[in-house]
Design an enzyme around this catalytic site. Structure first.
Site, mmCIF file in Angstrom:
data_model
loop_
_atom_site.group_PDB
_atom_site.id
_atom_site.type_symbol
_atom_site.label_atom_id
_atom_site.label_comp_id
_atom_site.label_asym_id
_atom_site.label_seq_id
_atom_site.Cartn_x
_atom_site.Cartn_y
_atom_site.Cartn_z
ATOM 1 N N GLY A 185 98.588 36.036 89.009
ATOM 2 C CA GLY A 185 97.644 37.076 88.577
ATOM 3 C C GLY A 185 96.631 36.569 87.574
ATOM 4 C CB ALA A 186 95.183 36.425 84.769
ATOM 5 C CG LEU A 187 94.249 37.544 90.895
ATOM 6 C CD1 LEU A 187 94.169 38.493 92.090
ATOM 7 C CD2 LEU A 187 95.018 36.278 91.269
ATOM 8 C CG HIS A 188 90.437 32.377 87.912
ATOM 9 N ND1 HIS A 188 90.364 31.376 88.848
ATOM 10 C CD2 HIS A 188 91.558 32.118 87.193
ATOM 11 C CE1 HIS A 188 91.372 30.530 88.692
ATOM 12 N NE2 HIS A 188 92.135 30.969 87.693
ATOM 13 N N GLY A 236 96.118 25.130 94.725
ATOM 14 C CA GLY A 236 94.963 24.474 94.120
ATOM 15 C C GLY A 236 95.254 23.068 93.614
ATOM 16 C CE LYS A 293 93.455 24.632 85.739
ATOM 17 N NZ LYS A 293 94.819 24.981 85.461
ATOM 18 C CG HIS A 333 93.716 32.860 91.294
ATOM 19 N ND1 HIS A 333 93.377 33.290 90.034
ATOM 20 C CD2 HIS A 333 94.877 32.178 91.163
ATOM 21 C CE1 HIS A 333 94.291 32.877 89.167
ATOM 22 N NE2 HIS A 333 95.211 32.198 89.822
ATOM 23 C CB SER A 388 95.171 32.914 84.288
ATOM 24 O OG SER A 388 95.145 32.882 85.687
ATOM 25 C CD GLN A 446 102.162 25.064 90.980
ATOM 26 O OE1 GLN A 446 102.799 25.564 90.082
ATOM 27 N NE2 GLN A 446 101.032 25.584 91.406
#
Ligand code: AMP
Length: 285
Positions: A31-34, A149, A151, A37, A188, A155
């Site tokens: 969440g805290a989408l930008h 991502g 980013k 995302h 985020s 991960q």
């Protein structure tokens, strides 16, 4: 947009879509989408029939309890952005739905070196939590394609190994990092920076690109890393690591020709907010 909060309801819906022969793309988020995302959802929409986005702030991947408490959760804004981007399906589970109290999640997975360097070293337990949530989400949704991502480069490497080791069917697609106009990687966590720090944090990307030039000019690796750590040490800036690694094994590179896939990865604490970024310097496959 259909919002599913229950695993069973989501699975029934997915089963019906798969019966229709539709291909599912999955974009997991906290969440805290930008726009970063949203770029993943665009890749998915281009390549799949249905795109499922999940929003789940996974408590198990936060090694620092304060970080979990402070993690932004602007759900109304998120819903707005998802609607604006015409996302069809949102999975929005509660913690108990992902980790039912009566059902232990047993995952036999060892990421090896991929999990012990860089983020693994500075955030003990983080990737064990990531692997657990990704295993759970992937076995619930069973997507054809999974969009993540660059980013979060480490991960991606770990989830790729998780998919291979656990014989999951999803194909992982790594999508490029979206940046603010000044070069700062969208995150985020940027919401927690002061306006001034958000400007100054462009130094991270500037350092990654400047060091790439040094690398191309044959400056020794150890010197590049030292210069980078010095550049990133400022008032309100505290670098945790600046690593130059092989993009497949994540092993440190000592000499330029040690690898044909060189990636520089760093983590910098800015005003107490942990920011990570990376840049692929060479990829000659
Ligand atoms: P998060 O909500 O931070 O867990 O991120 C969800 C997904 O979005 C992960 O696969 C991230 O790597 C990806 N992501 C986060 N920031 C960006 C960005 N700036 N550009 C592209 N993808 C991103």
């Amino acid at each position: 947009m259909i919002i599913f909060k229950k695993v069973s309801q989501l699975q029934d819906w997915i089963k019906a879509r798969k019966h229709e022969g539709l291909h599912i793309g999955f974009v997991p988020t906290m969440g805290a989408l930008h726009q970063g995302h949203m770029s993943l959802t665009e890749w998915s929409k281009d390549e799949c029939d249905i795109t499922i986005v999940s929003i789940f702030v996974n408590p198990r991947q936060f090694n620092d309890p304060q970080d979990l408490i402070k993690y932004p959760r602007p759900i109304a804004d998120d819903l707005h952005l998802l609607l604006k981007n015409e996302i069809e399906v949102l999975f929005l589970p509660e913690v108990e739905e992902i980790y039912p109290a009566n059902q232990d999640l047993i995952l036999d997975f060892d990421p090896g070196l991929l999990g012990s360097v860089m983020e693994g070293k500075f955030r003990p337990g983080h990737f064990a939590g990531v692997a657990q949530v990704m295993y759970r989400l992937l076995t619930i949704i069973e997507p054809d394609r999974l969009y993540m991502g660059q980013k979060d480069f480490q991960q991606v490497a770990i989830v790729k190994k998780l998919i291979a080791d656990q014989h999951l069917q999803a194909r992982l697609i790594m999508c490029p990092t979206l940046r603010e106009p000044n070069g700062l990687a969208m995150s985020s966590r940027n919401l927690r920076l002061s306006p001034q720090a958000r400007i100054e944090a462009s130094l991270i990307y500037a350092t990654l690109t400047e060091c790439q030039k040094n690398f191309e000019e044959d400056v020794p690796i150890a010197e590049i890393k030292q210069r980078a750590m010095e550049t990133l040490t400022r008032k309100d800036f505290k670098p945790e690591y600046f690593s130059i690694v092989d993009g497949t094994t994540l092993a440190d590179i000592e000499y330029k020709n040690d690898s044909r896939f060189v990636v520089a990865c760093c983590a910098v604490n800015v005003e107490g907010v942990r920011l990570i970024d990376n840049l692929i310097w060479t990829k000659n496959e």
